[in-house]
Design a protein around this motif. Sequence first.
Motif, PDB file in Angstrom:
ATOM      1  N   PHE A 253       0.794  -1.228   0.000  1.00 15.74           N
ATOM      2  CA  PHE A 253       0.000   0.000   0.000  1.00 15.74           C
ATOM      3  C   PHE A 253       0.826   1.278   0.000  1.00 15.74           C
ATOM      4  CE2 PHE A 253      -2.690  -3.322   1.691  1.00 15.74           C
ATOM      5  CZ  PHE A 253      -3.764  -3.192   0.844  1.00 15.74           C
ATOM      6  N   ASN A 319     -13.143   0.466  -1.971  1.00 10.25           N
ATOM      7  CA  ASN A 319     -12.694   1.286  -3.106  1.00 10.25           C
ATOM      8  C   ASN A 319     -11.381   2.013  -2.781  1.00 10.25           C
ATOM      9  OD1 ASN A 319     -13.284   2.538  -5.770  1.00 10.25           O
ATOM     10  ND2 ASN A 319     -13.442   4.418  -4.558  1.00 10.25           N
ATOM     11  N   GLU A 320     -11.301   2.563  -1.561  1.00  7.13           N
ATOM     12  CA  GLU A 320     -10.087   3.305  -1.171  1.00  7.13           C
ATOM     13  C   GLU A 320      -8.907   2.352  -1.004  1.00  7.13           C
ATOM     14  OE1 GLU A 320     -10.391   6.572  -1.350  1.00  7.13           O
ATOM     15  OE2 GLU A 320     -12.390   5.913  -1.949  1.00  7.13           O
ATOM     16  N   GLU A 322      -8.477  -0.515  -2.576  1.00  8.37           N
ATOM     17  CA  GLU A 322      -8.019  -0.927  -3.905  1.00  8.37           C
ATOM     18  C   GLU A 322      -7.251   0.198  -4.594  1.00  8.37           C
ATOM     19  OE1 GLU A 322      -7.857  -3.833  -4.856  1.00  8.37           O
ATOM     20  OE2 GLU A 322      -9.093  -4.630  -3.246  1.00  8.37           O
ATOM     21  N   LYS A 323      -7.697   1.423  -4.400  1.00 11.52           N
ATOM     22  CA  LYS A 323      -6.984   2.560  -4.986  1.00 11.52           C
ATOM     23  C   LYS A 323      -5.546   2.606  -4.483  1.00 11.52           C
ATOM     24  CE  LYS A 323      -9.470   6.527  -4.954  1.00 11.52           C
ATOM     25  NZ  LYS A 323     -10.607   7.349  -4.451  1.00 11.52           N
ATOM     26  N   GLY A 324      -5.404   2.399  -3.183  1.00  8.87           N
ATOM     27  CA  GLY A 324      -4.066   2.403  -2.601  1.00  8.87           C
ATOM     28  C   GLY A 324      -3.193   1.320  -3.214  1.00  8.87           C
ATOM     29  N   VAL A 326      -3.564  -0.172  -6.164  1.00  9.75           N
ATOM     30  CA  VAL A 326      -3.291   0.142  -7.563  1.00  9.75           C
ATOM     31  C   VAL A 326      -2.177   1.188  -7.670  1.00  9.75           C
ATOM     32  CG1 VAL A 326      -4.252   1.371  -9.547  1.00  9.75           C
ATOM     33  CG2 VAL A 326      -5.517  -0.522  -8.549  1.00  9.75           C
ATOM     34  N   GLN A 327      -2.241   2.207  -6.831  1.00 10.45           N
ATOM     35  CA  GLN A 327      -1.226   3.262  -6.897  1.00 10.45           C
ATOM     36  C   GLN A 327       0.160   2.740  -6.533  1.00 10.45           C
ATOM     37  OE1 GLN A 327      -3.497   5.751  -4.341  1.00 10.45           O
ATOM     38  NE2 GLN A 327      -3.841   7.296  -5.919  1.00 10.45           N
ATOM     39  N   GLN A 328       0.199   1.855  -5.552  1.00  9.97           N
ATOM     40  CA  GLN A 328       1.500   1.327  -5.156  1.00  9.97           C
ATOM     41  C   GLN A 328       2.078   0.436  -6.258  1.00  9.97           C
ATOM     42  OE1 GLN A 328       3.356   2.273  -2.878  1.00  9.97           O
ATOM     43  NE2 GLN A 328       4.953   0.720  -2.992  1.00  9.97           N
ATOM     44  N   LEU A 329       1.203  -0.358  -6.885  1.00  6.22           N
ATOM     45  CA  LEU A 329       1.650  -1.178  -8.018  1.00  6.22           C
ATOM     46  C   LEU A 329       2.165  -0.274  -9.135  1.00  6.22           C
ATOM     47  CD1 LEU A 329      -1.060  -3.987  -8.229  1.00  6.22           C
ATOM     48  CD2 LEU A 329       1.371  -4.264  -7.750  1.00  6.22           C
TER      49      LEU A 329
END
Lengths: 450, 450
Positions: A253, A319-320, A322-324, A326-329
């Motif tokens: 994350f 949702n939050e 998953e956003k975290g 995705v951003q880390q990936l």
Amino acid sequence: MASSSSSEVPVAQAETFPDGTTDHVPMRKRTYDLRKPHITDQPITWTNWWQHVNWLNTYFIIVVPAIGLVASYWVNLQYKTAIFAVLYYFFSGLGITAGYHRLWAHSSYKASLPLKIFLAAGGAASVEGSARWWSSLHRSHHRYTDTEKDPYSVRKGLLYSHLGWMVMKQNPRRIGRTDITDLNDDAVVVWQHRNYLKSVITMALVVPTLICGLGWGDFAGGFVYGGILRIFFVQQATFCVNSLAHWLGDQPFDDRNSPRDHVITALVTLGEGYHNFHHEFPSDFRNAIEWWQYDPTKWFIWTMKQLGLAYNLKTFPQNEIEKGRVQQLQKKLDKQRSTLDWGAPLESLPVVSWDDFVEQSKNGKAWIAVAGVIHDVGNFIADHPGGKALISSAIGKDATAVFNGGVYDHSNGAHNLLSTMRVGVLRGGCEVEIWKRAQSENKDVNAITD
Amino acid sequence: MASSSSSEVPVAQAETFPDGTTDHVPMRKRTYDLRKPHITDQPITWTNWWQHVNWLNTYFIIVVPAIGLVASYWVNLQYKTAIFAVLYYFFSGLGITAGYHRLWAHSSYKASLPLKIFLAAGGAASVEGSARWWSSLHRSHHRYTDTEKDPYSVRKGLLYSHLGWMVMKQNPRRIGRTDITDLNDDAVVVWQHRNYLKSVITMALVVPTLICGLGWGDFAGGFVYGGILRIFFVQQATFCVNSLAHWLGDQPFDDRNSPRDHVITALVTLGEGYHNFHHEFPSDFRNAIEWWQYDPTKWFIWTMKQLGLAYNLKTFPQNEIEKGRVQQLQKKLDKQRSTLDWGAPLESLPVVSWDDFVEQSKNGKAWIAVAGVIHDVGNFIADHPGGKALISSAIGKDATAVFNGGVYDHSNGAHNLLSTMRVGVLRGGCEVEIWKRAQSENKDVNAITD
Ligand code: HEM
Ligand code: HEM
Ligand SMILES: [Fe+2]
Ligand SMILES: [Fe+2]
Ligand SMILES: [Fe+2]
Ligand SMILES: [Fe+2]
């Protein structure tokens, strides 16, 4: 001495800062003065080192367990006592994880009075300070993670974050300020803090001794195994949240700071091992968000909710989360991407006219135009997976269409490879050939020169 | 009948297309005419179905193995014959994977004459057609993957791609054209093609029978286990490259088409299971690029190189491979990203003046300005991990600085959450407050109204 009513507790307060946070002030020592010089202002020397050691903590964390280990040589471990010690281990461990940590430090759910008392008792049984002291420091740890103001920053070493910060005296002015007004309003927290020593001796030693003694006559076993050695294991296990969880594992994350996710840490700490998630979403009552991850503390809180003893369990919106992730990936991917060669930038290439391109190709250059860019495929003809004939047939031509599906719809990999062969940019871009043909077929198209 | 000199082989050729590719034409049937109507032009009916079946292939793939299975009931499996059958299984399997596939279909390395003969013999022993026929179809498969022109498209069903395409007659005009001039120039390929039936009977049945018979007197076992049943296993295993490898597993390099990577397929097919990689980089002599992946065909080719029997082993540059991987990860990530809610787009929000913002915040709205955007934190105050006091203290103010490190350097997760709370955009952006203050302190700054 003890007061269980929350509204009128006369709590000692440092100056209150306008934003609602306060310096940490122990409630017992009324004489404590933050403005006096502290021993930690002086460097450790051969003559003053004993003043730097926090002897009380050292006694509880190191001396007592050592005595227990020695004592266990003479005291036989009975079957019933062993079972009891394990159960009491979970009870005291949950006091820290479900109580001190998730309830009081992070307010990730609300607990009824009986559950609060149960957790405060378990916390006392594990001998790691009062809930008020622990939570206050823990909030500093979250707010100032990895900085000088972090009470147990892993940047000072794994051993320091594990127990060094307790064994050595700390300058209370160094530790970051936090808002603990809610804890000062919690009657159970305040009571436990005021009656800390009493609570510890009762819950950590007297109760296990009595249970094993009155239950099946094993006073000595209850004291050594249910008491001292069990304390040692619970302490070492929960200390791992501050050490191992900031040292071992992945960072799905956020990788700005040290917290990490690892199943080993989770196994050791009753589920507190998904610490990267936890630092990102500290007010979530869960540490593990997948059903297959080990988080018995979460399961305990959930069970308490089913029993009507806990409520308002907080979770962060999926949702939050998953956003975290995705951003880390994305961050990792960008890093990887930047280590690769993506071909010469177009603006660094010479601009070549169509006629020059055709001319050079006739004079032995293996040049192919694709999408307005000229590529030298000379070294690749023999290696072309589609054979020599096809690729050679495109030399000196605009192969945009054949390359992109006309003959074969080349893969991503082929496009990447192509970009490494760039040698020039066509003046006027990829439509130049069509335009030239149109011009020779239809004389009234005007030639535009730039 | 056979000619082993490559230059003067009178190979039957269809009309050569200008780009160097040709329709596939069997070399044996000189009378073959592509312009005649083909049985597959008619639908399968109860009266003509037997004309649709390719009886020769059916016999080799289904009838013979069935006979072998029945025969094995009476023939005892001897220890030595079992060992031999396994070794012969690897020999014939490598004929297909290292020979037909990686050498002839993809020219991923060059082989000396002895190695070519060894591979052509192994290929014949596995009874899957001649190297020329197999490679030509395989090139069509790569060029027209998953389309109507793909000879064994998995889009027509797993069973079709496994053996249906052999058991049922195929219209040769349907199958995509490819360039096989290099195969027609290869003496070993041409010889094997011309002497195919002879080669198969010798290598697949006679040789194993003789070895087991003359070696340890087990003629029957050599025929049934070393011959028939071994053929069956090699066939089913290598067919999996066309079926399983397009059906089971991950797609780390490209997901436009069906090829997939899976360790099970690799185990079954002597290492051809990293098929997503292979379709992306077909002229790489490897299918598995990690040392810990199972690719015995690669190890075999590498060993041949050490023995001086293979050379010019082609590999794709690691940089290109990594680029493909990064791009595919990016694609997956973008897909995931698009399923998430990233907050109201700024352009959809009403523009609010600073004075309105302050006014509304005084009248009960829990509005906080961060980076020029107004956020309604009303539903979040009680859940704020940093406590109620801090977040409340920012209502009606520009909290850009405190949010971004002034008080606490919020995580990514906090920024994401914030974006879901957007309610408006400040007229003039985030510097508006500073500007207003400057204006009231320093009267000669001009007020600009837009
Ligand atoms: C200009 C530089 C070229 C490069 C860098 C290139 C690269 C490649 C690569 C990497 C492949 C392997 C399969 C894939 O990744 O999609 C491939 C296959 C192929 N290429 Fe090209 N190519 C080029 C030009 C051409 C041209 C001009 C033609 C046709 C006129 C062509 C026809 C084919 C065909 C038919 C295949 C399929 C062969 C197979 O996969 O068995 N290529 N090419
Ligand atoms: C405006 C909307 C706000 C949102 C959505 C928000 C969100 C969060 C979140 C998600 C955390 C958990 C830790 C993290 O993810 O970094 C957090 C922690 C914190 N926030 Fe906020 N915050 C807001 C406003 C503020 C403001 C205005 C202040 C200070 C004036 C503040 C001070 C803190 C502090 C000190 C922590 C650390 C507490 C801890 O981790 O124990 N926050 N906030
Ligand atoms: Fe932590
Ligand atoms: Fe925490
Ligand atoms: Fe394939
Ligand atoms: Fe292939």
